[in-house]
Scaffold this motif. Structure first.
Motif, PDB file in Angstrom:
ATOM      1  N   ILE A 168       0.876  -1.167   0.000  1.00 10.57           N
ATOM      2  CA  ILE A 168       0.000   0.000   0.000  1.00 10.57           C
ATOM      3  C   ILE A 168       0.917   1.221   0.000  1.00 10.57           C
ATOM      4  O   ILE A 168       1.604   1.489   0.997  1.00 10.57           O
ATOM      5  CB  ILE A 168      -0.947   0.005   1.213  1.00 10.57           C
ATOM      6  N   ILE A 169       0.956   1.923  -1.121  1.00  8.02           N
ATOM      7  CA  ILE A 169       1.928   2.996  -1.322  1.00  8.02           C
ATOM      8  C   ILE A 169       1.216   4.342  -1.287  1.00  8.02           C
ATOM      9  O   ILE A 169       0.260   4.577  -2.026  1.00  8.02           O
ATOM     10  CB  ILE A 169       2.679   2.802  -2.655  1.00  8.02           C
ATOM     11  N   LEU A 170       1.695   5.240  -0.426  1.00  5.57           N
ATOM     12  CA  LEU A 170       1.079   6.540  -0.214  1.00  5.57           C
ATOM     13  C   LEU A 170       1.938   7.635  -0.828  1.00  5.57           C
ATOM     14  O   LEU A 170       3.129   7.747  -0.518  1.00  5.57           O
ATOM     15  CB  LEU A 170       0.897   6.804   1.286  1.00  5.57           C
ATOM     16  N   SER A 171       1.348   8.443  -1.690  1.00  5.23           N
ATOM     17  CA  SER A 171       2.080   9.549  -2.321  1.00  5.23           C
ATOM     18  C   SER A 171       1.074  10.568  -2.842  1.00  5.23           C
ATOM     19  O   SER A 171       0.181  10.201  -3.613  1.00  5.23           O
ATOM     20  CB  SER A 171       2.944   9.030  -3.479  1.00  5.23           C
ATOM     21  N   VAL A 172       1.196  11.823  -2.422  1.00  7.95           N
ATOM     22  CA  VAL A 172       0.254  12.841  -2.879  1.00  7.95           C
ATOM     23  C   VAL A 172       0.338  12.996  -4.394  1.00  7.95           C
ATOM     24  O   VAL A 172      -0.652  12.927  -5.112  1.00  7.95           O
ATOM     25  CB  VAL A 172       0.520  14.197  -2.191  1.00  7.95           C
ATOM     26  N   SER A 173       1.560  13.174  -4.902  1.00  7.48           N
ATOM     27  CA  SER A 173       1.741  13.429  -6.339  1.00  7.48           C
ATOM     28  C   SER A 173       1.781  12.168  -7.175  1.00  7.48           C
ATOM     29  O   SER A 173       1.399  12.175  -8.347  1.00  7.48           O
ATOM     30  CB  SER A 173       3.029  14.219  -6.568  1.00  7.48           C
ATOM     31  N   GLY A 174       2.259  11.072  -6.603  1.00  7.82           N
ATOM     32  CA  GLY A 174       2.450   9.850  -7.385  1.00  7.82           C
ATOM     33  C   GLY A 174       3.619   9.945  -8.345  1.00  7.82           C
ATOM     34  O   GLY A 174       3.750   9.116  -9.251  1.00  7.82           O
ATOM     35  N   GLU A 175       4.497  10.936  -8.135  1.00  5.92           N
ATOM     36  CA  GLU A 175       5.609  11.146  -9.058  1.00  5.92           C
ATOM     37  C   GLU A 175       6.962  11.206  -8.346  1.00  5.92           C
ATOM     38  O   GLU A 175       7.970  11.499  -8.981  1.00  5.92           O
ATOM     39  CB  GLU A 175       5.409  12.444  -9.849  1.00  5.92           C
ATOM     40  N   THR A 176       6.996  10.942  -7.041  1.00  3.27           N
ATOM     41  CA  THR A 176       8.246  11.013  -6.291  1.00  3.27           C
ATOM     42  C   THR A 176       9.204   9.925  -6.767  1.00  3.27           C
ATOM     43  O   THR A 176       8.865   8.738  -6.773  1.00  3.27           O
ATOM     44  CB  THR A 176       7.992  10.862  -4.782  1.00  3.27           C
ATOM     45  N   LYS A 235       1.759  -7.191  -5.310  1.00  2.00           N
ATOM     46  CA  LYS A 235       0.650  -6.424  -5.847  1.00  2.00           C
ATOM     47  C   LYS A 235       0.765  -4.996  -5.305  1.00  2.00           C
ATOM     48  O   LYS A 235       1.314  -4.782  -4.221  1.00  2.00           O
ATOM     49  CB  LYS A 235      -0.699  -7.031  -5.447  1.00  2.00           C
ATOM     50  N   ILE A 236       0.217  -4.037  -6.033  1.00  2.00           N
ATOM     51  CA  ILE A 236       0.360  -2.636  -5.641  1.00  2.00           C
ATOM     52  C   ILE A 236      -1.013  -1.966  -5.500  1.00  2.00           C
ATOM     53  O   ILE A 236      -1.822  -1.982  -6.425  1.00  2.00           O
ATOM     54  CB  ILE A 236       1.196  -1.843  -6.665  1.00  2.00           C
ATOM     55  N   ILE A 237      -1.235  -1.378  -4.320  1.00  2.00           N
ATOM     56  CA  ILE A 237      -2.385  -0.493  -4.090  1.00  2.00           C
ATOM     57  C   ILE A 237      -1.812   0.887  -3.804  1.00  2.00           C
ATOM     58  O   ILE A 237      -1.014   1.039  -2.872  1.00  2.00           O
ATOM     59  CB  ILE A 237      -3.239  -0.956  -2.899  1.00  2.00           C
ATOM     60  N   SER A 238      -2.163   1.878  -4.588  1.00  2.00           N
ATOM     61  CA  SER A 238      -1.650   3.223  -4.351  1.00  2.00           C
ATOM     62  C   SER A 238      -2.769   4.144  -3.901  1.00  2.00           C
ATOM     63  O   SER A 238      -3.912   4.026  -4.332  1.00  2.00           O
ATOM     64  CB  SER A 238      -0.981   3.784  -5.609  1.00  2.00           C
ATOM     65  N   ILE A 239      -2.424   5.076  -3.010  1.00  2.00           N
ATOM     66  CA  ILE A 239      -3.339   6.122  -2.565  1.00  2.00           C
ATOM     67  C   ILE A 239      -2.697   7.452  -2.921  1.00  2.00           C
ATOM     68  O   ILE A 239      -1.668   7.824  -2.344  1.00  2.00           O
ATOM     69  CB  ILE A 239      -3.631   6.023  -1.055  1.00  2.00           C
ATOM     70  N   THR A 240      -3.275   8.149  -3.895  1.00  2.00           N
ATOM     71  CA  THR A 240      -2.698   9.390  -4.422  1.00  2.00           C
ATOM     72  C   THR A 240      -3.795  10.448  -4.564  1.00  2.00           C
ATOM     73  O   THR A 240      -4.978  10.129  -4.513  1.00  2.00           O
ATOM     74  CB  THR A 240      -2.048   9.155  -5.798  1.00  2.00           C
ATOM     75  N   ASN A 241      -3.382  11.686  -4.781  1.00  2.00           N
ATOM     76  CA  ASN A 241      -4.389  12.744  -4.928  1.00  2.00           C
ATOM     77  C   ASN A 241      -5.033  12.739  -6.306  1.00  2.00           C
ATOM     78  O   ASN A 241      -6.172  13.173  -6.453  1.00  2.00           O
ATOM     79  CB  ASN A 241      -3.771  14.116  -4.648  1.00  2.00           C
ATOM     80  N   LEU A 261       2.612   6.595 -10.595  1.00  2.00           N
ATOM     81  CA  LEU A 261       2.381   5.540  -9.599  1.00  2.00           C
ATOM     82  C   LEU A 261       1.019   4.886  -9.803  1.00  2.00           C
ATOM     83  O   LEU A 261       0.901   3.658  -9.762  1.00  2.00           O
ATOM     84  CB  LEU A 261       2.477   6.124  -8.186  1.00  2.00           C
ATOM     85  N   ALA A 262       0.001   5.695 -10.054  1.00  2.00           N
ATOM     86  CA  ALA A 262      -1.349   5.155 -10.270  1.00  2.00           C
ATOM     87  C   ALA A 262      -1.376   4.205 -11.451  1.00  2.00           C
ATOM     88  O   ALA A 262      -2.031   3.156 -11.417  1.00  2.00           O
ATOM     89  CB  ALA A 262      -2.345   6.295 -10.479  1.00  2.00           C
ATOM     90  N   LYS A 263      -0.649   4.558 -12.516  1.00  2.00           N
ATOM     91  CA  LYS A 263      -0.648   3.740 -13.726  1.00  2.00           C
ATOM     92  C   LYS A 263       0.063   2.407 -13.520  1.00  2.00           C
ATOM     93  O   LYS A 263      -0.172   1.458 -14.265  1.00  2.00           O
ATOM     94  CB  LYS A 263       0.017   4.520 -14.865  1.00  2.00           C
TER      95      LYS A 263
END
Length: 247
Positions: free
Chosen positions: A163-171, A187-193, A199-201
């Motif tokens: 579970i990966i947390l990143s506001v921008s998803g670009e760090t 497996k990847i679950i991302s939480i982004t703005n 990251l989302a892709k």
């Protein structure tokens, strides 16, 4: 500007363009159609189509609204917490969003290990999320060091979900760690703005909260993390309930 139904109907290109506009409201006003298209890596025709979908007669009309909204934000030191909560719960959460949450919970439920990953404020929330999952009986650990040597480990993460947390998803460091986890089978679950970021892709499930970005002095990102805490706790509680055969 764009309501929830419109956002849900966006094509992939429109979503990328929308995400760019939301992240660069302070500069979009000064752009021409071609400038915005080049910056967002879409065609000028895509910009015009998005304007029409939003009900604007012209790009100039759209920019005027952007400018007026930006002035209102500048006059307000920070958003009121109630405004943030209302924006998230009223604009973002929906039946389709709940389906994404359920998909994420199913991935977590079948995983032997849950890895939380984040940097800075997201790192603090990664630690918090890991503790919540551990308190509810889930095997988990967290990483908030951007240079944590995941790549030096020989561990196989095939039975894991990150579970990966990143506001921008670009760090950059987050993307590097994500790539390592994917290569090791996680497996990847991302939480982004936003939902159009890198990251989302690269995620199996992306949970985007779509808040209006906030910065102080044009450099310090203070975009609220209230939705992140809500999503992390929701995943933890739904997973616990599923483990208890209640859902």
């Amino acid at each position: 500007m764009f309501n929830l139904d419109m956002i849900h109907s966006f094509t992939e290109t429109e979503r990328v363009l929308y995400d760019y506009i939301m992240q660069h409201k302070d500069t979009v006003y000064y752009m021409r159609v071609r400038d915005l298209a080049e910056a967002a890596h879409v065609s000028p025709a895509s910009v015009i189509r998005l304007m029409k979908k939003g009900g604007y007669e012209s790009f100039a009309e759209f920019k005027l609204e952007i400018r007026n909204q930006h002035k209102q934000v500048e006059q307000q030191a920070v958003f009121d917490t109630k405004e943030i909560v209302d924006e998230f719960f009223n604009r973002t959460l929906s039946n389709d969003y709940n389906k994404q949450l359920d998909k994420a919970v199913e991935m977590i439920h079948t995983a032997g290990l849950v890895i939380f990953l984040g940097i800075g404020t997201s790192g603090i929330l990664a630690e918090y999320g890991s503790r919540q999952f551990f308190n509810l009986g889930q095997r988990t650990f967290f990483v908030k060091d951007p240079f944590y040597p995941l790549g030096h480990s020989r561990e196989d993460f095939t039975d894991s979900v990150a579970i990966i947390l990143s506001v921008s998803g670009e760090t950059e460091q987050i993307l590097e760690q994500t790539e390592i986890l994917i290569e090791r089978g996680s497996k990847i679950i991302s939480i982004t703005n936003t939902s159009g970021n890198t990251l989302a892709k690269h995620s199996d499930v992306n949970l985007a909260y779509h808040l209006t970005p906030e910065t102080i002095n044009k450099t310090v990102n203070i975009t609220s993390q209230v939705p992140v805490a809500y999503l992390v706790e929701t995943l933890a509680r739904k997973n616990y309930a599923k483990r208890q055969n209640r859902i």
